[in-house]
Write a protein that holds these residues in place. Structure first.
Motif, PDB file in Angstrom:
ATOM      1  N   TRP A 236       0.835  -1.198   0.000  1.00 45.33           N
ATOM      2  CA  TRP A 236       0.000   0.000   0.000  1.00 45.33           C
ATOM      3  C   TRP A 236       0.871   1.250   0.000  1.00 45.33           C
ATOM      4  N   THR A 237       0.423   2.285  -0.694  1.00 46.90           N
ATOM      5  CA  THR A 237       1.174   3.535  -0.739  1.00 46.90           C
ATOM      6  C   THR A 237       0.189   4.690  -0.850  1.00 46.90           C
ATOM      7  N   ASN A 238       0.665   5.874  -0.503  1.00 45.44           N
ATOM      8  CA  ASN A 238      -0.189   7.066  -0.633  1.00 45.44           C
ATOM      9  C   ASN A 238       0.014   7.789  -1.964  1.00 45.44           C
ATOM     10  N   GLY A 239       0.843   7.207  -2.836  1.00 44.57           N
ATOM     11  CA  GLY A 239       1.038   7.788  -4.152  1.00 44.57           C
ATOM     12  C   GLY A 239       2.076   8.887  -4.225  1.00 44.57           C
ATOM     13  N   LEU A 240       2.759   9.177  -3.118  1.00 49.21           N
ATOM     14  CA  LEU A 240       3.790  10.211  -3.125  1.00 49.21           C
ATOM     15  C   LEU A 240       5.075   9.691  -3.745  1.00 49.21           C
ATOM     16  N   LEU A 241       5.779  10.551  -4.441  1.00 54.38           N
ATOM     17  CA  LEU A 241       7.074  10.188  -5.012  1.00 54.38           C
ATOM     18  C   LEU A 241       8.180  10.499  -4.013  1.00 54.38           C
ATOM     19  N   GLU A 242       9.169   9.622  -3.977  1.00 56.47           N
ATOM     20  CA  GLU A 242      10.304   9.833  -3.079  1.00 56.47           C
ATOM     21  C   GLU A 242      11.227  10.918  -3.641  1.00 56.47           C
ATOM     22  N   ILE A 243      12.138  11.403  -2.777  1.00 56.24           N
ATOM     23  CA  ILE A 243      13.156  12.355  -3.236  1.00 56.24           C
ATOM     24  C   ILE A 243      14.043  11.671  -4.280  1.00 56.24           C
ATOM     25  N   GLY A 244      14.225  12.310  -5.417  1.00 60.81           N
ATOM     26  CA  GLY A 244      15.037  11.731  -6.490  1.00 60.81           C
ATOM     27  C   GLY A 244      14.241  10.851  -7.435  1.00 60.81           C
ATOM     28  N   GLU A 245      12.985  10.569  -7.094  1.00 55.65           N
ATOM     29  CA  GLU A 245      12.133   9.741  -7.950  1.00 55.65           C
ATOM     30  C   GLU A 245      11.355  10.637  -8.905  1.00 55.65           C
ATOM     31  N   THR A 246      11.252  10.239 -10.161  1.00 56.07           N
ATOM     32  CA  THR A 246      10.605  11.053 -11.193  1.00 56.07           C
ATOM     33  C   THR A 246       9.550  10.235 -11.912  1.00 56.07           C
ATOM     34  N   LEU A 247       8.408  10.866 -12.179  1.00 56.29           N
ATOM     35  CA  LEU A 247       7.357  10.208 -12.953  1.00 56.29           C
ATOM     36  C   LEU A 247       7.774  10.148 -14.421  1.00 56.29           C
ATOM     37  N   VAL A 248       7.634   8.976 -15.029  1.00 51.30           N
ATOM     38  CA  VAL A 248       8.041   8.765 -16.419  1.00 51.30           C
ATOM     39  C   VAL A 248       6.842   8.773 -17.364  1.00 51.30           C
ATOM     40  N   ILE A 249       5.814   8.002 -17.012  1.00 50.94           N
ATOM     41  CA  ILE A 249       4.620   7.916 -17.871  1.00 50.94           C
ATOM     42  C   ILE A 249       3.460   7.407 -17.045  1.00 50.94           C
TER      43      ILE A 249
ATOM     44  N   ARG B 267       8.444  16.317   1.724  1.00 46.00           N
ATOM     45  CA  ARG B 267       8.844  17.199   0.626  1.00 46.00           C
ATOM     46  C   ARG B 267       8.561  16.604  -0.743  1.00 46.00           C
ATOM     47  N   ALA B 268       8.111  15.352  -0.783  1.00 51.50           N
ATOM     48  CA  ALA B 268       7.905  14.685  -2.063  1.00 51.50           C
ATOM     49  C   ALA B 268       6.646  15.207  -2.753  1.00 51.50           C
ATOM     50  N   VAL B 269       6.550  14.851  -4.006  1.00 52.88           N
ATOM     51  CA  VAL B 269       5.420  15.301  -4.808  1.00 52.88           C
ATOM     52  C   VAL B 269       4.397  14.185  -4.878  1.00 52.88           C
ATOM     53  N   GLY B 270       3.150  14.461  -4.508  1.00 50.66           N
ATOM     54  CA  GLY B 270       2.091  13.473  -4.546  1.00 50.66           C
ATOM     55  C   GLY B 270       1.376  13.463  -5.877  1.00 50.66           C
ATOM     56  N   ILE B 271       0.238  12.760  -5.905  1.00 50.42           N
ATOM     57  CA  ILE B 271      -0.552  12.667  -7.127  1.00 50.42           C
ATOM     58  C   ILE B 271      -1.032  14.041  -7.567  1.00 50.42           C
ATOM     59  N   VAL B 272      -1.429  14.850  -6.582  1.00 47.70           N
ATOM     60  CA  VAL B 272      -1.873  16.213  -6.894  1.00 47.70           C
ATOM     61  C   VAL B 272      -0.739  17.007  -7.530  1.00 47.70           C
ATOM     62  N   GLY B 273       0.465  16.811  -6.984  1.00 46.61           N
ATOM     63  CA  GLY B 273       1.630  17.493  -7.537  1.00 46.61           C
ATOM     64  C   GLY B 273       1.939  17.053  -8.955  1.00 46.61           C
ATOM     65  N   ILE B 274       1.750  15.750  -9.212  1.00 45.60           N
ATOM     66  CA  ILE B 274       1.980  15.226 -10.565  1.00 45.60           C
ATOM     67  C   ILE B 274       1.024  15.875 -11.550  1.00 45.60           C
ATOM     68  N   GLU B 275      -0.270  15.909 -11.131  1.00 50.84           N
ATOM     69  CA  GLU B 275      -1.266  16.513 -12.014  1.00 50.84           C
ATOM     70  C   GLU B 275      -0.993  17.997 -12.220  1.00 50.84           C
ATOM     71  N   ARG B 276      -0.468  18.671 -11.145  1.00 49.08           N
ATOM     72  CA  ARG B 276      -0.154  20.082 -11.264  1.00 49.08           C
ATOM     73  C   ARG B 276       0.979  20.285 -12.271  1.00 49.08           C
ATOM     74  N   LYS B 277       1.974  19.402 -12.210  1.00 50.76           N
ATOM     75  CA  LYS B 277       3.089  19.510 -13.157  1.00 50.76           C
ATOM     76  C   LYS B 277       2.612  19.302 -14.599  1.00 50.76           C
ATOM     77  N   LEU B 278       1.715  18.329 -14.781  1.00 48.98           N
ATOM     78  CA  LEU B 278       1.189  18.078 -16.118  1.00 48.98           C
ATOM     79  C   LEU B 278       0.396  19.279 -16.625  1.00 48.98           C
ATOM     80  N   GLU B 279      -0.359  19.910 -15.709  1.00 52.41           N
ATOM     81  CA  GLU B 279      -1.135  21.091 -16.092  1.00 52.41           C
ATOM     82  C   GLU B 279      -0.217  22.254 -16.474  1.00 52.41           C
ATOM     83  N   GLU B 280       0.881  22.418 -15.675  1.00 49.04           N
ATOM     84  CA  GLU B 280       1.838  23.477 -15.988  1.00 49.04           C
ATOM     85  C   GLU B 280       2.499  23.241 -17.346  1.00 49.04           C
ATOM     86  N   LYS B 281       2.803  21.970 -17.631  1.00 50.48           N
ATOM     87  CA  LYS B 281       3.427  21.643 -18.910  1.00 50.48           C
ATOM     88  C   LYS B 281       2.466  21.929 -20.065  1.00 50.48           C
TER      89      LYS B 281
END
Length: 386
Positions: A6-19, A152-166
């Protein structure tokens, strides 16, 4: 499935979403699971699955657990899948949705397609193995450090925010590009008006300007691509339009044809003419109809169609026999030539080079060798040797 935690969907420090890919179902080996419709997220360190309806239902598996993976093609009523083979369950595994499983592999079923790109990106991530470099660079990292990093990691909301910014950045770049295009169109219109004004002044002051200066000046305008073009708005439509267009094409193409040995393919002519006409682009149909008027208008050009269907524009003074003799001399000198080699040798397009060689073959001056290596032409020794 017993490798997932189980996870909360947050990315670790140094971890990057690919696809990420929607519409993915998880299989425990060959068995369906309750994880029916979700989003598969691939990061540099983990494979994450999140339910599309319940974002709190989120599980992950470290990529270090992956042994190898393979594709399974779609079938009748079945979607394409990626099969991921896994290492045995580690002793220090955290809690997950499955405690045990009889299968050493899982399947990702892509019900909304996207498996090809996902498989490609997974292959790249597995080849890079970024999680190993992170483990080496941070050997003293503890569980408490991981928890602190999650803050300090980026969660699912952060991922979606990055996609929106892009997406916004992409929209901005497109808008700026169209602004530049609009400015270019405005400038082009100004230049066309300027060329019309200069052309009218030349007509008004015909006696003050010599004929050579007039011709030279018009050639400069043409080379700049801002000559006063014949259009349907200024010359109507139908035959009258094509007749006037044929006259203008004869003026435009005279010098280029002389520079190209007296012949050019209709494709080359189309590009040359439209580049010179600026914003008043010419359709292929209008170009062909205008070229058909050359001989009827007694202009120094003519449209020719080869047996292969290739259409060319050539000067009335174009000497075909000289071109065939030139092709024969080149082939005899080299021993044999392909159309590509001949085109490079004489500086013409491959299309015209092939037609010239075929003409020489048609009258028996050359013969061919058509093999797996391509079409090669040789001198016809039956004519030259007893």
């Amino acid at each position: 499935m017993d490798r997932f935690v189980w996870t909360n969907g947050l990315l670790e420090i140094g971890e990057t979403l690919v696809i990420q890919q929607r519409g993915v179902r998880l299989y425990d080996g060959d068995d369906k699971t309750k994880f029916d419709m979700g989003v598969a997220l691939l990061s540099t360190h983990r494979l994450i699955w999140r339910d599309q309806k319940n974002s709190e239902c989120c599980i992950a598996i470290p990529l270090s657990q992956v042994v190898f993976f393979e594709e399974q093609a779609a079938g009748i009523g079945k979607s394409a899948k990626i099969i991921v083979h896994l290492h045995p369950v580690p002793a220090n595994k955290e809690s997950g949705p499955y405690q045990t499983s009889k299968f050493p592999y899982i399947k990702l079923s892509f019900r909304e397609h996207g498996q090809i790109e996902f498989f490609r990106r997974l292959s790249e991530v597995m080849a890079m193995k970024q999680w190993e470099r992170m483990a080496v660079s941070e050997p003293g990292r503890t569980n408490s450090g991981l928890q602190a990093g999650r803050v300090r990691a980026v969660g699912i909301v952060g991922i979606e925010r990055k996609l929106e910014e892009k997406r916004k950045e992409t929209d901005k770049n497109i808008s700026e590009a169209f602004e530049d295009l609009s400015k270019l169109i405005e400038k082009a219109k100004e230049m066309v008006e300027l060329s019309k004004s200069i052309a009218n002044k030349i007509k008004d002051k015909q006696g003050d300007i010599t004929e050579d200066e007039t011709i030279r000046f018009k050639s400069y305008l043409l080379s700049m691509g801002i000559a006063n073009p014949v259009t349907r708005e200024t010359h109507g439509s139908g035959t009258q339009y094509h007749m006037q267009l044929a006259n203008q094409l004869a003026q435009i193409l005279q010098t280029p044809l002389e520079e190209h040995g007296g012949i050019m393919s209709l494709t080359e002519v189309y590009c040359l003419v439209n580049r010179a006409r600026g914003m008043e682009l010419l359709s292929p149909e209008d170009l062909v109809n205008a070229c058909k008027m050359f001989e009827a208008r007694k202009l120094p050009l003519r449209l020719r169609i080869f047996d292969s269907g290739v259409m060319v524009v050539e000067l009335q003074s174009y000497n075909e026999e000289e071109m065939i003799t030139s092709a024969l001399d080149s082939v005899s000198e080299k021993g044999s030539l392909t159309a590509e080699e001949f085109a490079k040798l004489v500086g013409i397009s491959v299309l015209l080079a092939k037609e010239r060689l075929l003409m020489a073959e048609k009258i028996g001056r050359l013969c061919r060798d058509d093999s797996v290596e391509g079409l090669r032409f040789y001198p016809n020794l039956f004519l030259t040797q007893n």
